[in-house]
Design a protein around this motif. Structure first.
Motif, PDB file in Angstrom:
ATOM      1  N   ASP A   1       0.811  -1.220   0.000  1.00  0.00           N
ATOM      2  CA  ASP A   1       0.000   0.000   0.000  1.00  0.00           C
ATOM      3  C   ASP A   1       0.846   1.272   0.000  1.00  0.00           C
ATOM      4  N   ALA A   2       2.165   1.126   0.015  1.00  0.00           N
ATOM      5  CA  ALA A   2       3.060   2.287   0.126  1.00  0.00           C
ATOM      6  C   ALA A   2       3.113   3.083  -1.171  1.00  0.00           C
ATOM      7  N   ASP A   3       3.499   4.351  -1.032  1.00  0.00           N
ATOM      8  CA  ASP A   3       3.706   5.210  -2.200  1.00  0.00           C
ATOM      9  C   ASP A   3       5.133   5.089  -2.734  1.00  0.00           C
ATOM     10  N   GLU A   4       6.090   4.881  -1.838  1.00  0.00           N
ATOM     11  CA  GLU A   4       7.498   4.698  -2.205  1.00  0.00           C
ATOM     12  C   GLU A   4       8.098   3.621  -1.321  1.00  0.00           C
ATOM     13  N   VAL A   5       9.088   2.923  -1.843  1.00  0.00           N
ATOM     14  CA  VAL A   5       9.892   1.988  -1.059  1.00  0.00           C
ATOM     15  C   VAL A   5      11.341   2.160  -1.501  1.00  0.00           C
ATOM     16  N   PHE A   6      12.255   2.156  -0.542  1.00  0.00           N
ATOM     17  CA  PHE A   6      13.675   2.201  -0.902  1.00  0.00           C
ATOM     18  C   PHE A   6      14.501   1.439   0.128  1.00  0.00           C
ATOM     19  N   LEU A   7      15.633   0.925  -0.340  1.00  0.00           N
ATOM     20  CA  LEU A   7      16.547   0.170   0.505  1.00  0.00           C
ATOM     21  C   LEU A   7      17.677   1.061   0.982  1.00  0.00           C
ATOM     22  N   SER A   8      18.244   0.683   2.110  1.00  0.00           N
ATOM     23  CA  SER A   8      19.315   1.451   2.731  1.00  0.00           C
ATOM     24  C   SER A   8      20.404   0.499   3.202  1.00  0.00           C
ATOM     25  N   GLY A   9      21.625   0.705   2.717  1.00  0.00           N
ATOM     26  CA  GLY A   9      22.744  -0.112   3.157  1.00  0.00           C
ATOM     27  C   GLY A   9      24.053   0.575   2.847  1.00  0.00           C
ATOM     28  N   ASN A  10      25.107   0.106   3.501  1.00  0.00           N
ATOM     29  CA  ASN A  10      26.400   0.750   3.305  1.00  0.00           C
ATOM     30  C   ASN A  10      26.894   0.656   1.872  1.00  0.00           C
ATOM     31  N   LEU A  11      26.672  -0.475   1.239  1.00  0.00           N
ATOM     32  CA  LEU A  11      27.249  -0.684  -0.086  1.00  0.00           C
ATOM     33  C   LEU A  11      26.693   0.297  -1.102  1.00  0.00           C
ATOM     34  N   THR A  12      25.389   0.547  -1.052  1.00  0.00           N
ATOM     35  CA  THR A  12      24.745   1.365  -2.082  1.00  0.00           C
ATOM     36  C   THR A  12      24.103   2.632  -1.544  1.00  0.00           C
TER      37      THR A  12
ATOM     38  N   VAL B   1      21.462   4.264  -0.926  1.00  0.00           N
ATOM     39  CA  VAL B   1      20.021   4.379  -1.191  1.00  0.00           C
ATOM     40  C   VAL B   1      19.717   3.698  -2.521  1.00  0.00           C
ATOM     41  N   THR B   2      18.765   2.757  -2.509  1.00  0.00           N
ATOM     42  CA  THR B   2      18.337   2.115  -3.750  1.00  0.00           C
ATOM     43  C   THR B   2      16.813   2.128  -3.814  1.00  0.00           C
ATOM     44  N   PRO B   3      16.209   2.948  -4.669  1.00  0.00           N
ATOM     45  CA  PRO B   3      14.750   2.942  -4.803  1.00  0.00           C
ATOM     46  C   PRO B   3      14.241   1.604  -5.344  1.00  0.00           C
ATOM     47  N   VAL B   4      13.057   1.225  -4.903  1.00  0.00           N
ATOM     48  CA  VAL B   4      12.389  -0.003  -5.343  1.00  0.00           C
ATOM     49  C   VAL B   4      11.271   0.387  -6.308  1.00  0.00           C
ATOM     50  N   THR B   5      11.220  -0.282  -7.452  1.00  0.00           N
ATOM     51  CA  THR B   5      10.196   0.040  -8.457  1.00  0.00           C
ATOM     52  C   THR B   5       9.071  -0.994  -8.522  1.00  0.00           C
ATOM     53  N   ALA B   6       9.233  -2.134  -7.817  1.00  0.00           N
ATOM     54  CA  ALA B   6       8.163  -3.133  -7.809  1.00  0.00           C
ATOM     55  C   ALA B   6       8.319  -4.046  -6.606  1.00  0.00           C
ATOM     56  N   PHE B   7       7.176  -4.450  -6.036  1.00  0.00           N
ATOM     57  CA  PHE B   7       7.100  -5.518  -5.045  1.00  0.00           C
ATOM     58  C   PHE B   7       6.088  -6.512  -5.573  1.00  0.00           C
ATOM     59  N   ASP B   8       6.590  -7.630  -6.096  1.00  0.00           N
ATOM     60  CA  ASP B   8       5.760  -8.561  -6.867  1.00  0.00           C
ATOM     61  C   ASP B   8       5.055  -7.775  -7.981  1.00  0.00           C
TER      62      ASP B   8
ATOM     63  N   ALA C   1      12.840   9.293  -1.632  1.00  0.00           N
ATOM     64  CA  ALA C   1      14.062   8.545  -1.913  1.00  0.00           C
ATOM     65  C   ALA C   1      15.123   9.446  -2.529  1.00  0.00           C
ATOM     66  N   ARG C   2      14.707  10.307  -3.451  1.00  0.00           N
ATOM     67  CA  ARG C   2      15.662  11.230  -4.069  1.00  0.00           C
ATOM     68  C   ARG C   2      16.232  12.193  -3.026  1.00  0.00           C
ATOM     69  N   ARG C   3      15.364  12.662  -2.125  1.00  0.00           N
ATOM     70  CA  ARG C   3      15.808  13.594  -1.094  1.00  0.00           C
ATOM     71  C   ARG C   3      16.745  12.906  -0.102  1.00  0.00           C
TER      72      ARG C   3
END
Length: 286
Positions: free
Chosen positions: A242-253, A255-262, A272-274
């Motif tokens: 139900d979210a409007d945005e999803v993004f991952l957070s980790g040292n390697l990358t 910030v990585t925006p997510v474009t699909a969940f299933d 995410a951009r901010r």
């Protein structure tokens, strides 16, 4: 096989060029898996939160019953020495590592009398600002502290992450959104996760089943300073659908925006951009 290229290794008191052999066949870390590591980054000439990563690897060692033998301050000094061997604009993955040498009478418990230590520097490019990924579910879950050493960044935990990732990629997705033991969302197979709904930011509460990352904490602090508090709470898979945005957070990358969940599609959104913009602003000005 190396993770990156152009490798430098600190071992046995000095820096070496290349991927140096550091662990012996009978070391406790080889056959009992008593190894911990941390991952930091050097990019655009800066090493954000390096001191925190070095401090965490010592805490991880203690959690795995190892004796950390190098102070975080000394580790930072050694890493900066090693980085002098690279061009100033090279993106480097920084990995200090401890492992057990000796074991108990039955072999299981690592002895604190001697601990292996090395630092591996590998040239690994940063993801560009347009890099995204996709998520799916996995049948594998994050363990709890009663099952595994969840309070350490331990090598023995990562085969579980690897099978999550392999399952997701076999289904045609980039990563997996993973449940904790109660069936609530914990993180992805590789990174902490955030979601945005109606302009508010949420992330799974740190409940001991996953490492609450250093980069995660930095994003929360940056967002709060920018006037956007982050809600750390229990989140379900339906919350993410139900979210409007999803993004991952980790040292390697970072910030990585997510474009699909299933079959649920997302746009790369303004939060995410901010978050990425704020992280780079903070890192380059710290």
């Amino acid at each position: 096989m190396a993770f990156g290229k152009n490798i430098r290794t600190w071992f046995d008191g000095t820096w070496h060029d290349g991927d140096v052999a550091v662990m012996r066949a009978a070391d406790h870390g080889s056959w009992q898996g008593s190894s911990v590591f941390d991952g930091a980054r050097r990019f655009e000439g800066v090493t954000p939160d390096l001191d925190k990563h070095c401090a965490r690897v010592n805490r991880s060692a203690e959690a795995l019953m190892l004796n950390p033998t190098v102070t975080a301050e000394r580790m930072v000094e050694l890493i900066h020495e090693g980085l002098e061997g690279y061009p100033p604009d090279a993106a480097i993955y920084i990995r200090p590592t401890y492992w057990g040498i000796h074991g108990s009478e039955l072999g299981l418990v690592p002895s604190k009398s001697e601990t292996g230590f090395a630092i591996c520097l590998e040239e690994v490019p940063m993801y560009g600002p347009d890099k995204t990924t996709t998520l799916t579910t996995t049948r594998f879950r994050r363990p709890v502290l009663e099952d595994a050493v969840c309070n350490a960044k331990a090598g023995c935990l990562y085969p579980n992450n690897a099978r999550m990732l392999a399952e997701a990629q076999a289904k045609g997705f980039g990563n997996a959104l993973v449940a904790d033991a109660m069936g609530n969302v914990a993180e992805s197979a590789t990174s902490n996760v955030f979601m945005v709904k109606d302009g508010e930011v949420f992330t799974p509460i740190a409940n001991g089943t996953f490492l609450s990352g250093i980069t995660r904490a930095r994003h929360i602090a940056n967002l709060s300073a920018d006037g956007t508090p982050v809600h750390e709470t229990v989140l379900s898979f339906d919350d993410f659908r139900d979210a409007d945005e999803v993004f991952l957070s980790g040292n390697l990358t970072k910030v990585t925006p997510v474009t699909a969940f299933d079959d649920r599609q997302y746009q790369v959104g303004p939060v995410a951009r901010r978050v990425r913009e704020m992280y780079w602003d903070w890192a380059l000005s710290a």
